[in-house]
Scaffold this motif. Structure first.
Motif, PDB file in Angstrom:
ATOM      1  N   VAL A  93       0.846  -1.195   0.000  1.00  0.00           N
ATOM      2  CA  VAL A  93       0.000   0.000   0.000  1.00  0.00           C
ATOM      3  C   VAL A  93       0.885   1.249   0.000  1.00  0.00           C
ATOM      4  N   VAL A  94       1.908   1.260   0.835  1.00  0.00           N
ATOM      5  CA  VAL A  94       2.816   2.410   0.891  1.00  0.00           C
ATOM      6  C   VAL A  94       3.533   2.570  -0.449  1.00  0.00           C
ATOM      7  N   ASP A  95       3.935   1.475  -1.064  1.00  0.00           N
ATOM      8  CA  ASP A  95       4.572   1.539  -2.381  1.00  0.00           C
ATOM      9  C   ASP A  95       3.620   2.149  -3.411  1.00  0.00           C
ATOM     10  N   CYS A  96       2.358   1.726  -3.375  1.00  0.00           N
ATOM     11  CA  CYS A  96       1.371   2.287  -4.305  1.00  0.00           C
ATOM     12  C   CYS A  96       1.226   3.792  -4.090  1.00  0.00           C
ATOM     13  N   LEU A  97       1.170   4.216  -2.847  1.00  0.00           N
ATOM     14  CA  LEU A  97       1.062   5.654  -2.563  1.00  0.00           C
ATOM     15  C   LEU A  97       2.207   6.430  -3.212  1.00  0.00           C
ATOM     16  N   SER A  98       3.397   5.849  -3.205  1.00  0.00           N
ATOM     17  CA  SER A  98       4.562   6.539  -3.759  1.00  0.00           C
ATOM     18  C   SER A  98       4.480   6.704  -5.271  1.00  0.00           C
ATOM     19  N   LYS A  99       3.638   5.940  -5.922  1.00  0.00           N
ATOM     20  CA  LYS A  99       3.492   5.990  -7.381  1.00  0.00           C
ATOM     21  C   LYS A  99       2.350   6.901  -7.830  1.00  0.00           C
ATOM     22  N   LEU A 100       1.590   7.431  -6.863  1.00  0.00           N
ATOM     23  CA  LEU A 100       0.402   8.217  -7.188  1.00  0.00           C
ATOM     24  C   LEU A 100       0.597   9.693  -6.863  1.00  0.00           C
ATOM     25  N   SER A 101       0.000  10.532  -7.690  1.00  0.00           N
ATOM     26  CA  SER A 101      -0.017  11.969  -7.396  1.00  0.00           C
ATOM     27  C   SER A 101      -1.070  12.240  -6.328  1.00  0.00           C
ATOM     28  N   LEU A 102      -1.028  13.418  -5.772  1.00  0.00           N
ATOM     29  CA  LEU A 102      -2.022  13.798  -4.775  1.00  0.00           C
ATOM     30  C   LEU A 102      -3.427  13.697  -5.357  1.00  0.00           C
ATOM     31  N   ASP A 103      -3.601  14.137  -6.607  1.00  0.00           N
ATOM     32  CA  ASP A 103      -4.916  14.040  -7.254  1.00  0.00           C
ATOM     33  C   ASP A 103      -5.353  12.583  -7.394  1.00  0.00           C
ATOM     34  N   GLN A 104      -4.427  11.704  -7.763  1.00  0.00           N
ATOM     35  CA  GLN A 104      -4.772  10.291  -7.933  1.00  0.00           C
ATOM     36  C   GLN A 104      -5.105   9.627  -6.600  1.00  0.00           C
ATOM     37  N   ILE A 105      -4.431  10.028  -5.538  1.00  0.00           N
ATOM     38  CA  ILE A 105      -4.692   9.454  -4.210  1.00  0.00           C
ATOM     39  C   ILE A 105      -6.105   9.789  -3.743  1.00  0.00           C
ATOM     40  N   TRP A 106      -6.569  10.982  -4.059  1.00  0.00           N
ATOM     41  CA  TRP A 106      -7.860  11.441  -3.534  1.00  0.00           C
ATOM     42  C   TRP A 106      -8.969  11.430  -4.584  1.00  0.00           C
ATOM     43  N   ARG A 107      -8.712  10.842  -5.742  1.00  0.00           N
ATOM     44  CA  ARG A 107      -9.684  10.806  -6.837  1.00  0.00           C
ATOM     45  C   ARG A 107     -10.849   9.876  -6.528  1.00  0.00           C
ATOM     46  N   ARG A 108     -12.025  10.305  -6.928  1.00  0.00           N
ATOM     47  CA  ARG A 108     -13.247   9.487  -6.857  1.00  0.00           C
ATOM     48  C   ARG A 108     -13.989   9.680  -8.171  1.00  0.00           C
ATOM     49  N   GLU A 109     -14.309   8.600  -8.818  1.00  0.00           N
ATOM     50  CA  GLU A 109     -15.123   8.675 -10.036  1.00  0.00           C
ATOM     51  C   GLU A 109     -16.572   9.007  -9.689  1.00  0.00           C
ATOM     52  N   HIS A 110     -17.048   8.391  -8.604  1.00  0.00           N
ATOM     53  CA  HIS A 110     -18.431   8.545  -8.177  1.00  0.00           C
ATOM     54  C   HIS A 110     -18.459   8.797  -6.678  1.00  0.00           C
ATOM     55  N   ALA A 111     -19.515   9.413  -6.228  1.00  0.00           N
ATOM     56  CA  ALA A 111     -19.633   9.757  -4.810  1.00  0.00           C
ATOM     57  C   ALA A 111     -19.590   8.531  -3.906  1.00  0.00           C
ATOM     58  N   ILE A 112     -20.040   7.389  -4.398  1.00  0.00           N
ATOM     59  CA  ILE A 112     -20.073   6.185  -3.549  1.00  0.00           C
ATOM     60  C   ILE A 112     -18.717   5.493  -3.434  1.00  0.00           C
ATOM     61  N   GLU A 113     -17.754   5.882  -4.258  1.00  0.00           N
ATOM     62  CA  GLU A 113     -16.439   5.254  -4.240  1.00  0.00           C
ATOM     63  C   GLU A 113     -15.581   5.817  -3.115  1.00  0.00           C
ATOM     64  N   ASN A 114     -14.627   5.017  -2.704  1.00  0.00           N
ATOM     65  CA  ASN A 114     -13.616   5.468  -1.757  1.00  0.00           C
ATOM     66  C   ASN A 114     -12.340   5.792  -2.521  1.00  0.00           C
ATOM     67  N   SER A 115     -11.711   6.886  -2.159  1.00  0.00           N
ATOM     68  CA  SER A 115     -10.413   7.193  -2.744  1.00  0.00           C
ATOM     69  C   SER A 115      -9.364   6.296  -2.102  1.00  0.00           C
ATOM     70  N   VAL A 116      -8.216   6.208  -2.727  1.00  0.00           N
ATOM     71  CA  VAL A 116      -7.102   5.470  -2.144  1.00  0.00           C
ATOM     72  C   VAL A 116      -6.757   6.075  -0.785  1.00  0.00           C
ATOM     73  N   GLY A 117      -6.777   7.396  -0.698  1.00  0.00           N
ATOM     74  CA  GLY A 117      -6.480   8.056   0.566  1.00  0.00           C
ATOM     75  C   GLY A 117      -7.436   7.642   1.667  1.00  0.00           C
ATOM     76  N   ASN A 118      -8.723   7.591   1.348  1.00  0.00           N
ATOM     77  CA  ASN A 118      -9.699   7.165   2.354  1.00  0.00           C
ATOM     78  C   ASN A 118      -9.501   5.699   2.738  1.00  0.00           C
ATOM     79  N   LEU A 119      -9.136   4.859   1.785  1.00  0.00           N
ATOM     80  CA  LEU A 119      -8.874   3.458   2.098  1.00  0.00           C
ATOM     81  C   LEU A 119      -7.686   3.317   3.047  1.00  0.00           C
ATOM     82  N   VAL A 120      -6.657   4.137   2.852  1.00  0.00           N
ATOM     83  CA  VAL A 120      -5.492   4.071   3.733  1.00  0.00           C
ATOM     84  C   VAL A 120      -5.875   4.511   5.147  1.00  0.00           C
TER      85      VAL A 120
END
Length: 174
Positions: A23-50
């Motif tokens: 999970v930490v490795d994945c975070l290092s590969k993502l931009s801030l926008d990608q970490i907090w991105r949600r396609e839909h309101a019901i989805e969880n961002s990677v940041g929220n999952l962490v």
């Protein structure tokens, strides 16, 4: 002969550490926008999952097994929209998992059948609590890995040693 209870605790520590590292490795590969991105309101961002993973480990292992105070705010883990940077998220998760590792390392295997009240569940054995954390963490780790592959288009290489023709020997728990 190895005590199966002690072996379970060893494997649990290894699996939790490996998943957290991914999970930490994945975070290092993502931009801030990608970490907090949600396609839909019901989805969880990677940041929220962490945040959710750290909260779950804290509640079930540190509090439920390790007898620390339970101050988890589960709703906040999903509702938070503050764009916490990757490094801070990774440090938060890593620190929580390191604390959980110490609890599991120091746990007497004979205590696995002790009953605890965790979250809203009054009759959870320590073994059940640890198993819950492992399966829960694995599920969300898969989501984070998928999301990372989806937005970066990268093969993260976690299983490249299993491909034919790759001579590398590797510990199956890594």
């Amino acid at each position: 002969m190895t005590d199966p209870r002690a072996e379970f605790l060893r494997v649990a520590r290894t699996e939790l550490s490996q998943a957290s590292g991914r999970v930490v490795d994945c975070l290092s590969k993502l931009s801030l926008d990608q970490i907090w991105r949600r396609e839909h309101a019901i989805e969880n961002s990677v940041g929220n999952l962490v945040l959710h993973l750290a909260g779950n480990v804290r509640q079930w292992i540190l509090s439920g097994v390790g007898d620390q105070p339970d101050d988890r705010d589960r709703d906040w883990e999903f509702e938070n929209r503050e764009r916490i940077p990757a490094q801070e998220l990774g440090e938060r998760l890593s620190a929580t998992v390191a604390e959980a590792d110490r609890v599991l390392r120091d746990l007497n295997p004979a205590r696995l059948t002790e009953v605890r009240h965790i979250q809203v569940f009054p009759n959870i054995t320590v073994l059940h609590a640890i198993t819950h954390v492992l399966t829960h963490f694995a599920g969300h780790t898969g989501q984070v890995i998928w999301a990372t592959k989806h937005v970066t288009g990268q093969d993260l290489g976690y299983y490249s040693y299993l491909k034919k023709g790759v001579p590398e020997e590797r510990d199956p728990t890594t």
